[in-house]
Design an enzyme around this catalytic site. Sequence first.
Site, PDB file in Angstrom:
ATOM      1  N   ASP A 146       1.051  -1.209   0.187  1.00  0.00           N
ATOM      2  CA  ASP A 146      -0.108  -0.158  -0.125  1.00  0.00           C
ATOM      3  C   ASP A 146       0.935   1.342  -0.091  1.00  0.00           C
ATOM      4  OD1 ASP A 146      -2.326   1.507   0.064  1.00  0.00           O
ATOM      5  OD2 ASP A 146      -2.702   1.105   2.109  1.00  0.00           O
ATOM      6  N   LEU A 154      11.723 -20.200  -4.181  1.00  0.00           N
ATOM      7  CA  LEU A 154      10.607 -19.358  -3.700  1.00  0.00           C
ATOM      8  C   LEU A 154       9.254 -19.584  -4.615  1.00  0.00           C
ATOM      9  CD1 LEU A 154       9.843 -16.691  -1.975  1.00  0.00           C
ATOM     10  CD2 LEU A 154      10.610 -15.503  -3.966  1.00  0.00           C
ATOM     11  N   SER A 207      -7.141  -5.771  -5.666  1.00  0.00           N
ATOM     12  CA  SER A 207      -8.406  -6.405  -4.609  1.00  0.00           C
ATOM     13  C   SER A 207      -9.852  -6.431  -5.796  1.00  0.00           C
ATOM     14  CB  SER A 207      -8.688  -5.719  -3.587  1.00  0.00           C
ATOM     15  OG  SER A 207      -9.294  -4.454  -3.739  1.00  0.00           O
ATOM     16  N   ASN A 254       1.494   3.406  -2.883  1.00  0.00           N
ATOM     17  CA  ASN A 254       1.943   3.818  -4.107  1.00  0.00           C
ATOM     18  C   ASN A 254       1.416   5.269  -4.514  1.00  0.00           C
ATOM     19  OD1 ASN A 254       2.949   1.233  -4.480  1.00  0.00           O
ATOM     20  ND2 ASN A 254       1.563   0.465  -6.049  1.00  0.00           N
ATOM     21  N   TRP A 304     -11.592  -2.186  -8.449  1.00  0.00           N
ATOM     22  CA  TRP A 304     -12.312  -1.981  -9.606  1.00  0.00           C
ATOM     23  C   TRP A 304     -12.900  -0.459  -9.763  1.00  0.00           C
ATOM     24  CZ3 TRP A 304     -11.207  -4.577 -13.940  1.00  0.00           C
ATOM     25  CH2 TRP A 304     -10.624  -5.941 -13.738  1.00  0.00           C
ATOM     26  N   HIS A 307       2.631   3.184  -8.858  1.00  0.00           N
ATOM     27  CA  HIS A 307       2.314   1.886  -9.258  1.00  0.00           C
ATOM     28  C   HIS A 307       3.789   1.131  -9.984  1.00  0.00           C
ATOM     29  CE1 HIS A 307      -1.638   2.009  -7.392  1.00  0.00           C
ATOM     30  NE2 HIS A 307      -1.889   2.896  -8.602  1.00  0.00           N
ATOM     31  N   ILE A 356      -6.871  -4.743   7.355  1.00  0.00           N
ATOM     32  CA  ILE A 356      -6.568  -5.861   6.354  1.00  0.00           C
ATOM     33  C   ILE A 356      -7.241  -6.080   5.014  1.00  0.00           C
ATOM     34  CG2 ILE A 356      -7.210  -8.479   6.561  1.00  0.00           C
ATOM     35  CD1 ILE A 356      -5.194  -7.522   8.693  1.00  0.00           C
TER      36      ILE A 356
HETATM   37  C1  FPP Z   1      -2.238   0.199  -3.024  1.00  0.00           C
HETATM   38  O1  FPP Z   1      -1.685   1.613  -3.054  1.00  0.00           O
HETATM   39  C2  FPP Z   1      -1.655  -0.656  -4.329  1.00  0.00           C
HETATM   40  C3  FPP Z   1      -2.228  -1.065  -5.336  1.00  0.00           C
HETATM   41  C4  FPP Z   1      -3.652  -1.156  -5.398  1.00  0.00           C
HETATM   42  C5  FPP Z   1      -1.785  -1.662  -6.512  1.00  0.00           C
HETATM   43  C6  FPP Z   1      -0.351  -2.108  -6.053  1.00  0.00           C
HETATM   44  C7  FPP Z   1       0.519  -2.997  -7.306  1.00  0.00           C
HETATM   45  C8  FPP Z   1       1.562  -2.999  -7.002  1.00  0.00           C
HETATM   46  C9  FPP Z   1       2.516  -2.488  -6.085  1.00  0.00           C
HETATM   47  C10 FPP Z   1       2.396  -3.420  -8.376  1.00  0.00           C
HETATM   48  C11 FPP Z   1       2.093  -4.806  -8.534  1.00  0.00           C
HETATM   49  C12 FPP Z   1       3.326  -5.429  -9.354  1.00  0.00           C
HETATM   50  C13 FPP Z   1       3.056  -6.691 -10.117  1.00  0.00           C
HETATM   51  C14 FPP Z   1       4.151  -7.121 -10.780  1.00  0.00           C
HETATM   52  C15 FPP Z   1       1.816  -7.407  -9.975  1.00  0.00           C
HETATM   53  P1  FPP Z   1      -2.555   2.601  -3.417  1.00  0.00           P
HETATM   54  O2  FPP Z   1      -2.677   2.940  -4.641  1.00  0.00           O
HETATM   55  O3  FPP Z   1      -4.218   2.617  -2.621  1.00  0.00           O
HETATM   56  O4  FPP Z   1      -1.819   3.798  -2.503  1.00  0.00           O
HETATM   57  P2  FPP Z   1      -2.411   5.004  -1.800  1.00  0.00           P
HETATM   58  O5  FPP Z   1      -3.314   4.380  -0.672  1.00  0.00           O
HETATM   59  O6  FPP Z   1      -1.362   5.768  -1.242  1.00  0.00           O
HETATM   60  O7  FPP Z   1      -3.292   5.919  -2.586  1.00  0.00           O
END
Ligand code: FPP
Length: 258
Positions: free
Chosen positions: A38, A149, A83, A40, A87, A55, A213
Site C-alpha cells: 500500500d 521461492l 483487490s 503507491n 475496480w 504503481h 486487512i
Molecule cells: C495500493 O496502493 C496499491 C495497489 C492497489 C496496487 C499494487 C500494485 C503494485 C505494487 C504493483 C504490482 C506489481 C506486479 C508485478 C503485480 P494505493 O494506490 O492505494 O496507494 P495510496 O493508498 O497511497 O493511494
Amino acid sequence: MFNKIRLWKKKPVSSNFQDRISALKMRQIPEHVAIIMDGNGRWAKKRTLPRIAGHHEGMKCVKRITAIANDLGIKVLTLYAFSTENWKRPKSEVDYILSLPEQFLSTFLPELIEKNVRVTAIGYTEGLPESTLNALNRAVEQTKHNTGLHLNFALNYGSRAEIIDAVKNVVKDSQTGKIEIDNLTEEVFSSYLMTEDIIEPDLLIRTSGEIRISNFMLWQIAYSELYFTNVLWPDFSELHLFEAIEEFQNRQRRFGGV
Ligand code: FPP
C-alpha cells in the site's frame, strides 16, 4: 537491452548486508510472508507525479523484494496486487495496474526461472485483460516445476468472495455425497479456498501506515503475525523486510496455547 533494469544482479553485496542476511537465517525465517503493498498513490503524490508512476515504482519494488525473499529462503511470498474492490478506481488507473504483471514478467521472467522461482496467482480471472492472463499463465506454466521461492500474486482477489465460493462448493459437494457435512473440518474447508495448496502466512506485512486487512486472506491469517509499517510500498527496501523479519523472530507464537 538498453537501460534494462536488472535488479537481481544489482543487489547490494556489502558485507554488512550479507551479515544481516546470515544473522536472520540463524533464527526462524517465516515460511510464508504475505504483503499488502500500500502507498503507491501517496508516494507519487509526494513527488507531484501521476498515481500510475507510484504503481510503476511499486512494481520495481516487487522485483527487489522477490529477489531478497528468495535469498533469505522464504518459501512463499504472496503479494496483494489488486483487490476485488480496486475496480472502483478510475479506469485508466485500473488498466495500468492490471498491465503490471505483464510488464513485470516481460523483463523479469528469465531471472525468475534462473533463480528457480515458481509463479502462481490467486484471484478471479473475470474482467482481467487477456494479455495479463496470458502473461501469467505462461509464467505459471514455465515455472511450475521450480522448487525455490513460490511467488504468488493475489490479483482480483477478495477474501469474502473466496469464502462464500468455498461455502457454496462445500454445500454442492455435500449434496452430491462427495463430502459428509459432519466431517467438515478446518483442514477440509481450507482445501476449498484458492490457497488450497499453500501454507498459511506466518507473517503479514502492510505498508503505508494503514492498520487494516482490506479483505485479504481473512481465513488464512487467523494465526499470522501482523506487521504494520509507515513506509510507503515503493520505498520498502530489503532493510525494511529485514526489520519486519527481526520483529517476527522476536515474537512468541503460541497459536492459542501458553
Ligand atoms: C495500493 O496502493 C496499491 C495497489 C492497489 C496496487 C499494487 C500494485 C503494485 C505494487 C504493483 C504490482 C506489481 C506486479 C508485478 C503485480 P494505493 O494506490 O492505494 O496507494 P495510496 O493508498 O497511497 O493511494
